[in-house]
Every structure is written in C-alpha cells, then in structure tokens.
Design a protein around this motif. Sequence first.
Motif, PDB file in Angstrom:
ATOM      1  N   GLY A 263     -36.476   6.985  60.821  1.00 27.87           N
ATOM      2  CA  GLY A 263     -35.406   7.555  61.744  1.00 27.87           C
ATOM      3  C   GLY A 263     -34.728   8.538  60.984  1.00 27.87           C
ATOM      4  N   ASP A 264     -35.189   8.773  59.603  1.00 34.01           N
ATOM      5  CA  ASP A 264     -34.408   9.934  58.942  1.00 34.01           C
ATOM      6  C   ASP A 264     -35.553  10.900  58.334  1.00 34.01           C
ATOM      7  OD1 ASP A 264     -35.622   8.180  56.752  1.00 34.01           O
ATOM      8  OD2 ASP A 264     -34.008   8.510  55.390  1.00 34.01           O
ATOM      9  N   GLY A 265     -36.617  10.700  58.913  1.00 29.99           N
ATOM     10  CA  GLY A 265     -37.639  11.761  58.702  1.00 29.99           C
ATOM     11  C   GLY A 265     -38.604  11.639  57.637  1.00 29.99           C
ATOM     12  N   ARG A 266     -38.872  10.280  57.150  1.00 34.07           N
ATOM     13  CA  ARG A 266     -39.916  10.137  55.958  1.00 34.07           C
ATOM     14  C   ARG A 266     -41.191   9.452  56.626  1.00 34.07           C
ATOM     15  NH1 ARG A 266     -38.118   5.571  53.790  1.00 34.07           N
ATOM     16  NH2 ARG A 266     -36.431   5.464  55.152  1.00 34.07           N
TER      17      ARG A 266
ATOM     18  N   ARG B  62     -30.929  19.433  48.503  1.00 37.89           N
ATOM     19  CA  ARG B  62     -30.742  18.031  49.212  1.00 37.89           C
ATOM     20  C   ARG B  62     -32.341  17.441  49.673  1.00 37.89           C
ATOM     21  NH1 ARG B  62     -25.777  17.733  51.693  1.00 37.89           N
ATOM     22  NH2 ARG B  62     -24.251  18.427  50.077  1.00 37.89           N
ATOM     23  N   THR B  63     -32.430  16.173  49.754  1.00 41.01           N
ATOM     24  CA  THR B  63     -33.602  15.840  50.235  1.00 41.01           C
ATOM     25  C   THR B  63     -33.578  15.940  51.677  1.00 41.01           C
ATOM     26  OG1 THR B  63     -32.702  13.474  49.861  1.00 41.01           O
ATOM     27  CG2 THR B  63     -34.449  14.338  48.246  1.00 41.01           C
ATOM     28  N   LEU B  64     -34.693  15.793  52.496  1.00 45.65           N
ATOM     29  CA  LEU B  64     -34.321  15.715  53.983  1.00 45.65           C
ATOM     30  C   LEU B  64     -34.600  14.429  54.463  1.00 45.65           C
ATOM     31  CD1 LEU B  64     -36.394  19.150  54.532  1.00 45.65           C
ATOM     32  CD2 LEU B  64     -33.851  18.770  55.207  1.00 45.65           C
ATOM     33  N   ASP B  65     -33.635  13.548  53.928  1.00 50.26           N
ATOM     34  CA  ASP B  65     -33.677  12.049  54.545  1.00 50.26           C
ATOM     35  C   ASP B  65     -32.247  11.644  54.697  1.00 50.26           C
ATOM     36  OD1 ASP B  65     -32.980  11.774  51.983  1.00 50.26           O
ATOM     37  OD2 ASP B  65     -35.021  11.184  51.343  1.00 50.26           O
ATOM     38  N   GLY B  66     -32.179  10.413  54.872  1.00 47.41           N
ATOM     39  CA  GLY B  66     -30.679   9.796  55.110  1.00 47.41           C
ATOM     40  C   GLY B  66     -29.658   9.756  53.785  1.00 47.41           C
TER      41      GLY B  66
ATOM     42  N   THR C  18     -47.916  -0.567  52.380  1.00 43.55           N
ATOM     43  CA  THR C  18     -48.502   0.185  51.222  1.00 43.55           C
ATOM     44  C   THR C  18     -47.315   1.620  51.338  1.00 43.55           C
ATOM     45  OG1 THR C  18     -50.643  -0.195  51.699  1.00 43.55           O
ATOM     46  CG2 THR C  18     -50.060   1.881  50.570  1.00 43.55           C
ATOM     47  N   ALA C  19     -47.003   1.700  50.081  1.00 44.45           N
ATOM     48  CA  ALA C  19     -46.010   2.990  49.700  1.00 44.45           C
ATOM     49  C   ALA C  19     -46.674   4.004  49.194  1.00 44.45           C
ATOM     50  CB  ALA C  19     -44.791   2.369  48.971  1.00 44.45           C
ATOM     51  N   VAL C  20     -46.490   5.366  49.730  1.00 42.81           N
ATOM     52  CA  VAL C  20     -46.879   6.378  49.274  1.00 42.81           C
ATOM     53  C   VAL C  20     -45.621   7.359  49.079  1.00 42.81           C
ATOM     54  CG1 VAL C  20     -48.305   8.618  49.706  1.00 42.81           C
ATOM     55  CG2 VAL C  20     -49.298   6.351  50.431  1.00 42.81           C
ATOM     56  N   ASP C  21     -45.590   8.045  47.950  1.00 40.26           N
ATOM     57  CA  ASP C  21     -44.577   8.983  47.662  1.00 40.26           C
ATOM     58  C   ASP C  21     -44.539  10.132  48.278  1.00 40.26           C
ATOM     59  OD1 ASP C  21     -42.459  10.184  46.372  1.00 40.26           O
ATOM     60  OD2 ASP C  21     -42.973   9.665  44.522  1.00 40.26           O
ATOM     61  N   GLN C  22     -43.668  10.324  49.165  1.00 41.05           N
ATOM     62  CA  GLN C  22     -43.871  11.309  50.188  1.00 41.05           C
ATOM     63  C   GLN C  22     -42.701  11.949  50.538  1.00 41.05           C
ATOM     64  OE1 GLN C  22     -42.994  11.515  53.593  1.00 41.05           O
ATOM     65  NE2 GLN C  22     -43.637  13.609  53.925  1.00 41.05           N
ATOM     66  N   GLY C  23     -42.280  13.155  50.542  1.00 40.52           N
ATOM     67  CA  GLY C  23     -41.013  13.694  51.303  1.00 40.52           C
ATOM     68  C   GLY C  23     -40.925  15.209  51.281  1.00 40.52           C
ATOM     69  N   ALA C  24     -39.602  15.442  51.606  1.00 40.41           N
ATOM     70  CA  ALA C  24     -39.266  16.978  51.648  1.00 40.41           C
ATOM     71  C   ALA C  24     -37.890  17.473  51.243  1.00 40.41           C
ATOM     72  CB  ALA C  24     -39.722  17.599  52.840  1.00 40.41           C
ATOM     73  N   ALA C  25     -37.632  18.381  50.559  1.00 43.00           N
ATOM     74  CA  ALA C  25     -36.284  18.789  50.266  1.00 43.00           C
ATOM     75  C   ALA C  25     -36.186  20.160  50.643  1.00 43.00           C
ATOM     76  CB  ALA C  25     -36.090  18.513  48.852  1.00 43.00           C
TER      77      ALA C  25
END
Length: 586
Positions: free
Chosen positions: A120-123, A181-185, A162-169
């Motif tokens: 819901g917060d884009g991850r 800011r990170t692009l998430d909650g 399974t967790a994979v370290d992924q994201g955007a900022a």
Amino acid sequence: MTPSDDDRTHGGLETVTGAGCDGRDACCRLAAGVDRRRFVQGLAAGAGLLAWRAPRATVAGPFAADDAIDHFVPADKKLAADWVAGLFARGERTWYAGDDLATIGMPVGGVAAGQVYLTGDGRLVYWDVFNSNHNTGYGAVNYQAGRKPTDVVSEGTFTAATAVDQGAAIQVTVHGRTVARTLDGRGFARVRFCGEYPVGRVEYADDALPVAVALEAYSPFIPLCAADSSLPATVLKYTLKNGGDAAAQVTIGAWLQNAVLNDAGPELAGQAERRNRVVQEDRFTAVVGSARPLETAQEKRREPIVIADFEGDGYGQWRVEGEAFGDGPVEGTLEHQQAVSGYQGRRLVNSFQGGDDPQGKLVSPEFVIERPWIGFLIGGGGFADKTCVNLVIDGKPVRTATGKNAELLEVRNWDVAELAGKRARIEIVDAQSGPWGHVNVDQIELRDDPKTDAAIPLRRRRDFGTMAVAVLGGDASAAASIPDGDALEELFAALRGEPVASAEKPLGENLRGAVGRTIELQPGAEATVTFVVAWHMPHNYRENRWVGNYYGKRLASAVDVAAYVAKNFDRLDAETYAWLETYYDS
C-alpha cells in the motif's frame, strides 16, 4: 487531490457504524454516485437487491395491486430516474489510506513469470521469483482479515515471506536546503493507494516537502500477447511535481539487493559469491546482479572427519531422548511417509518413527572443532528450534538449521572457523508434533571446505540467475554497491560519489546496487522517471524434473529483460494502459 485517512469508500460501498446498522458494530451501504460496474460486482458477490442499501429510501415502486395483475413482476418497475442515471455515470477511483495500507498487496509481476507484490505504500515484497513453488494454503487461512503482504502461509500458519532489500527514495534541494525521504510510509506523512489491475497507484505528499510524488507500478499486461504479458519485470513510473514557488533540484534513486541464490545461501556458504556490475546503454542504465562459484585450492583440502554417517544398526555413543528417533537409523522412507531422498548411503536419522507426533532428541558425544566447516544433510520440518540440528557449545546452541517442510535432504554448511579448538556437541531435535513434525539428518562432517551437492550444479539451481534494477533513458547515475546501513543515508552519496562499476560480496552479506537520475524542476513543472526491476531465474523444476520458465526461451538474463522493456517501452506502456482504460472506463 491530497491523500486522506478519512477515505473509507471501497468499490462503491461505504462503511457505516452506529445508528442505521440494525444494532451491529458496522455494516455497508452503497455510496452515493455508485456506477454500474460496482453495482453489478456487488450483485455477483451475493449482496442482491434486497440486501443492498441504497442512499435513497426506495429504488423501485411503490406498487399497487393493479400493477401485478398480469404478472408478478410489473412491466413498469417505477425506478427512480436519478438512480437509473447513476448506473450509467462514470465511476471514480477508490483510494485507500491510513491503516488500510498495511494489508494491501497487489501482484505486479508478469503472468507465470514469478511474482512480487506492491504494498500500500509502494514497496515490492513477497519475492516469489526463485522457483520455490510453495503451496501457500487455502482460503480459510489465505484470506484471513489482517494478513499482511509480507506473510506466507506455511502449514496453516503465517511466516515471513522471502525478503529482498528494495526501495526508492527522493532528495530535494531548494534554496540550499536539502531534504531526503524514502518513498514509503516511513518517508511521507500522507500516502494513499489505488489498485486498478494491472496498475497500482501510490501517491505521496508532505507539507514539509514542495515536491509531490505519484507512483504507477505494473508489469506489462496486453491481452492476446502472451510474450509481452509474461515478462519477469516490474515497471515503476514516478511522476514528480514541484508545487513550490522556487526551482528544485530533485534526485530520485532506486536500490535492489542481489538475492541470486537466495534460498541456497546457507548450504552454499563459502562456495559462491554474488557480483554486481553496472551496464550503461543508450536506452537505460542498470545494475545487474549475478553469482559465481568460488574456486577452493585443492592442496588445502583434507579428507573430511566424519562425526556420524548413521550407517549402523543403532546410534552408538549418541544419547537418545524420547521416542521419535526409535532404536536406530532407518533405511529411507517409513510407512505412511512421503518418499525420502537425498540421503547418503543406506541409512539416515529419521524421526518419523511412529509418525509425526512422537518427540525426542539425539545428542552426540563431545568433539573438538578442528576444521573450519561443518557440513551435513537435513530435511523434514521447517520449524525453528523444533525440527532442527544444533551445534552446542557450553550448553548453548551457536549454530542451527532446519528442513524446508520437504522429505528431500539438502546440504547445509556452518562456517565454524571462529570456533576452532572449542569442544562441542551436535543435537538433532524433534520437539514438534503434527504435520511436518519430524526431521531427517545424515552425514555430519568436519571439513576444510563446504560440503556440496554434486547432484545439482550451481548454475542449474532453482534460485540461480540474475536480477537487475534499471532507470530508463540517458543521463543517469549508478553504483554497483551501496554501503551497509540505512539505505536512505547511503543511496545518494553512492550515486553522486566516485562511480563503482562492479562489486562482489560473500553470500552471507547484503550486496545492494542502485541507479538514479537528477533533474531540475521549475515551479509547477513535473517530470516522470521510470525504473524497471527485473529477474531471470530460468531453472524451474516440477517433482525434480527440469521444466524451465517460458521467459527463459527468449531472454537470456535480467539485463536482456531490462533492455527489451527499454526498447519497447512506449508500446508496452501504451498497450497496457489502453486495456486498463477500456476495462475501467467502460
């Protein structure tokens, strides 16, 4: 439109509490302006006209006796004109915010190409791209209220996916002041989500930041074109809009962990390493992750010291507790047990003696750790501390391993170089009853190098392949590795620092690559930056028979996937949205 925690309208139904709910805590009624499609969907779900709550007191009628003289259903339904008009009105998007975001998981992977979910917060979470083929359970558990998109159902209970370290900022500089800011909650005060398959939309806003961000995430979906609808890729389109009164310098970046050999990491410790490299082409810039075997010097290898091969009739000097392990090792599969495979020799430890209910423990004689590795075979239940093998020093477990809820015994290795010279014991534990409440173990060895599974070469494993994160277009930056620690703190320094074209790390460490772009946004201006997350794991198996993946026939690696999306992006994007708009606007 600013995200709001008060938006509680879902598919044309709004939640009502208190008065008007017939004494219940909560009920649903049709929201004003409901469109035809939402109404039909409500009927299909079993709501029915009689149970349907309209914003008016009546929809049809009232009827007199004369209205039904010729037929029980009057020809003239006396439908309210404004209600009929509402059936033909164009619908509005449904947005979710606040606590609703925690349980949203929308599939954004290609058809039959592995799956990832957009939160819901884009991850991106629930990385089912490694050909594990696990059964996630049935509706009674799968669709429980409150289930999070990071949960996997295993044997009727929730466990972490399974967790994979992924994201955007995003990093914004205005008048010399920089905010990241990170692009998430975590990064934004107001986030809201709208899912219209195949596109998930997430909007980010914060009064303290002049730049608003809107994400559109999807995997290309084009009916009648299986090849383009089954790409192992997720597109992440970020639109940045400067709502302030001054120019803003904006850097947006995305990172991805190299998770190749993700499932096999523990058993391949010391045998392989992960590698990232930067690829720059006209249409995209990417960091591509892979893995490669490590060569161990032959002259350093000595014959393993066998702690136990379990080929005897009994357990010898091992201490037996409880009933689960019986009087000794067994010859393979027991009555009512699924076929056991992967053990060495004729016999193995198998605590299915008596079925899954008995419990017990085997404890080895004390030994000295005089080699840098301990290797063994393990299968059976996947319950931590319950169906496991432990290395115990001074009465405390210092290493542990479990099966994977499968009868196949697979290789595990412990790096024990730091424990050299210490006295230790091995514990084989069955403290679990019920389904998969047993453990299979064989061939425990002290070794100079990790134990290998000669039956499955490294390059043919299910989770062997490549992964990539790419930014489309030119004028981009990339880093093959960003340092350990908080990604927000390390991302932008790595993208602006000295270019790192390649990097390697052992399987047990987190190797993250990143790509990004910096743009200048004038007041009121907006720009879109598009990323692609791609994976390529071609070795899929069914019951130990290689079947491969469809995408592997036409694309050789994750960088080929990214290149294909980049080359054909305008068409893939346009045709995906053409289907979406046709469906949702009809």
